[in-house]
Design a protein around this motif. Structure first.
Motif, PDB file in Angstrom:
ATOM      1  N   ALA A  22    -105.455 -28.554  -0.962  1.00 26.86           N
ATOM      2  CA  ALA A  22    -104.501 -27.541  -1.408  1.00 26.86           C
ATOM      3  C   ALA A  22    -105.065 -26.776  -2.602  1.00 26.86           C
ATOM      4  N   ARG A  23    -104.917 -25.447  -2.545  1.00 24.75           N
ATOM      5  CA  ARG A  23    -105.430 -24.581  -3.604  1.00 24.75           C
ATOM      6  C   ARG A  23    -104.358 -23.577  -4.009  1.00 24.75           C
ATOM      7  N   GLY A  53    -111.448  -5.254   0.919  1.00 27.79           N
ATOM      8  CA  GLY A  53    -112.348  -6.233   1.522  1.00 27.79           C
ATOM      9  C   GLY A  53    -113.086  -7.141   0.571  1.00 27.79           C
ATOM     10  N   LEU A  54    -112.804  -7.109  -0.741  1.00 27.71           N
ATOM     11  CA  LEU A  54    -113.442  -8.073  -1.633  1.00 27.71           C
ATOM     12  C   LEU A  54    -112.999  -9.480  -1.246  1.00 27.71           C
ATOM     13  N   GLU A  55    -113.913 -10.445  -1.401  1.00 27.94           N
ATOM     14  CA  GLU A  55    -113.609 -11.816  -0.993  1.00 27.94           C
ATOM     15  C   GLU A  55    -113.715 -12.762  -2.182  1.00 27.94           C
ATOM     16  N   PHE A  56    -112.811 -13.750  -2.191  1.00 26.25           N
ATOM     17  CA  PHE A  56    -112.729 -14.713  -3.281  1.00 26.25           C
ATOM     18  C   PHE A  56    -112.720 -16.115  -2.696  1.00 26.25           C
ATOM     19  N   ASP A  57    -113.495 -17.019  -3.347  1.00 28.34           N
ATOM     20  CA  ASP A  57    -113.534 -18.392  -2.848  1.00 28.34           C
ATOM     21  C   ASP A  57    -112.334 -19.175  -3.363  1.00 28.34           C
ATOM     22  N   ALA A  58    -112.280 -20.458  -2.990  1.00 25.56           N
ATOM     23  CA  ALA A  58    -111.121 -21.287  -3.324  1.00 25.56           C
ATOM     24  C   ALA A  58    -110.982 -21.518  -4.822  1.00 25.56           C
ATOM     25  N   GLU A  59    -112.070 -21.300  -5.582  1.00 26.26           N
ATOM     26  CA  GLU A  59    -112.012 -21.444  -7.035  1.00 26.26           C
ATOM     27  C   GLU A  59    -111.674 -20.133  -7.724  1.00 26.26           C
ATOM     28  N   GLN A  73    -116.017 -10.533 -12.136  1.00 25.41           N
ATOM     29  CA  GLN A  73    -114.621 -10.878 -12.372  1.00 25.41           C
ATOM     30  C   GLN A  73    -113.994 -11.479 -11.121  1.00 25.41           C
ATOM     31  N   GLY A  74    -113.366 -12.651 -11.297  1.00 26.16           N
ATOM     32  CA  GLY A  74    -112.651 -13.284 -10.201  1.00 26.16           C
ATOM     33  C   GLY A  74    -111.158 -13.290 -10.468  1.00 26.16           C
ATOM     34  N   VAL A  75    -110.471 -14.229  -9.847  1.00 24.61           N
ATOM     35  CA  VAL A  75    -109.028 -14.372 -10.066  1.00 24.61           C
ATOM     36  C   VAL A  75    -108.755 -15.773 -10.588  1.00 24.61           C
ATOM     37  N   ARG A  76    -107.644 -15.911 -11.266  1.00 22.68           N
ATOM     38  CA  ARG A  76    -107.298 -17.190 -11.864  1.00 22.68           C
ATOM     39  C   ARG A  76    -106.975 -18.234 -10.795  1.00 22.68           C
ATOM     40  N   ALA A  77    -107.527 -19.431 -10.959  1.00 21.65           N
ATOM     41  CA  ALA A  77    -107.185 -20.578 -10.115  1.00 21.65           C
ATOM     42  C   ALA A  77    -106.314 -21.531 -10.927  1.00 21.65           C
ATOM     43  N   TYR A  78    -105.275 -22.070 -10.286  1.00 23.54           N
ATOM     44  CA  TYR A  78    -104.364 -23.007 -10.944  1.00 23.54           C
ATOM     45  C   TYR A  78    -104.687 -24.433 -10.497  1.00 23.54           C
TER      46      TYR A  78
END
Length: 285
Positions: A22-23, A53-59, A73-78
């Motif tokens: 779970a992510r 179309g930008l892609e982000f991994d599970a982190e 720059q990525g996105v915040r992971a909780y």
């Protein structure tokens, strides 16, 4: 599936990665803030934004930009943890996430006999802040009126009440002796409409997790000779005025019945609890 939720006013996307873990990520692309849940989960395990179309991994790292150089720059992971058949998310600073702080709800662990012991796992979204729902659950003197016939009746108004704590955990305990059995407990006990001792002992792990040990036994009898439920309540704030309210019940000392009757009881228990929370508690709260 990509599941969109809002927790504490923050948009979140929930999913399982290619390993089944779970992510949770913030639900917007840093390029132009498009919601990631409108994108797709790719075969490589990344989430592709539906806008550009930008892609982000599970982190949360950006791993592909179809238009040129991949941005840093990525996105915040909780931080998330799976325990007691629930997914728990930590919304604060990641370095302060402590799975050991998750309260004990092992009665919901999947190794239990879920078909006969656990009611339907249900939820509603309440148009109220979690504090008001907490107040309602901790003060169960209302059940004699608001849930009359299901969880209480006129006999259950008077009760010996004790409030105490163990560390950060609060208990509110109510004992009603020699009372007419309320409908839900009559269903689980003898079905004779007789007289019982009724207890409601609710445990609060602040801010939003509760378990209600509620049951009946013959007047003057021991708890272990009676029957009842452990009712679990989980309050997850969406905003200051809206709350995801998840609930389930685990039978305690269930009386032996045929499998088809056990399944019927399970569904009836779920139905009565949903009525109590969605049709009775919710409008008042």
């Amino acid at each position: 599936d990509l599941v969109a939720r809002t927790f504490l006013n923050e948009p979140v996307i929930l999913f399982r990665d290619n390993e089944g873990i779970a992510r949770a990520l913030v639900d917007w692309c840093p390029h132009k803030f498009a919601p990631l849940h409108r994108g797709k989960f790719t075969d490589t395990g990344s989430i592709r934004c539906a806008y550009h179309g930008l892609e982000f991994d599970a982190e949360g790292a950006c791993v592909y930009n179809p238009h040129g150089k991949t941005p840093k720059q990525g996105v915040r992971a909780y931080p998330v943890a799976e325990r007691h058949s629930l997914i728990w998310i930590w919304m604060g600073d990641s370095d302060r996430a402590d799975p050991a702080a998750i309260p004990d709800f092992s009665i919901l662990d999947p190794d239990r006999d879920a078909d006969t012991q656990v009611s339907k796992r249900d939820w509603i979204k309440m148009e109220a802040g979690y504090e008001l729902i907490t107040d309602n659950l901790l003060d169960l003197s209302h059940v004699s009126f608001l849930h009359e016939g299901i969880l209480g009746n006129e006999d259950t108004i008077a009760a010996d009440t004790i409030v105490d704590h163990e560390g950060d955990r609060i208990y509110a305990r109510r004992l009603m002796e020699n009372v007419r059995v309320p409908g839900l407990f009559d269903l689980l006990f003898k079905g004779d409409g007789g007289r019982v001792d009724l207890w409601n002992d609710i445990r609060w792990d602040a801010p939003g997790c509760m378990m209600n040990d509620a049951g009946v036994t013959d007047p003057g009898g021991a708890h272990e000779d009676g029957t009842g439920i452990f009712g679990t309540h989980f309050l997850t704030p969406e905003t200051e005025r809206t709350t995801y309210y998840h609930f389930a019940a685990v039978r305690q000392n269930p009386r032996p019945v045929a499998p088809d009757i056990a399944e019927e009881l399970r569904h009836k228990l779920s139905e009565l609890r949903h009525i109590a929370f969605a049709e009775q508690d919710a409008p008042i709260i």
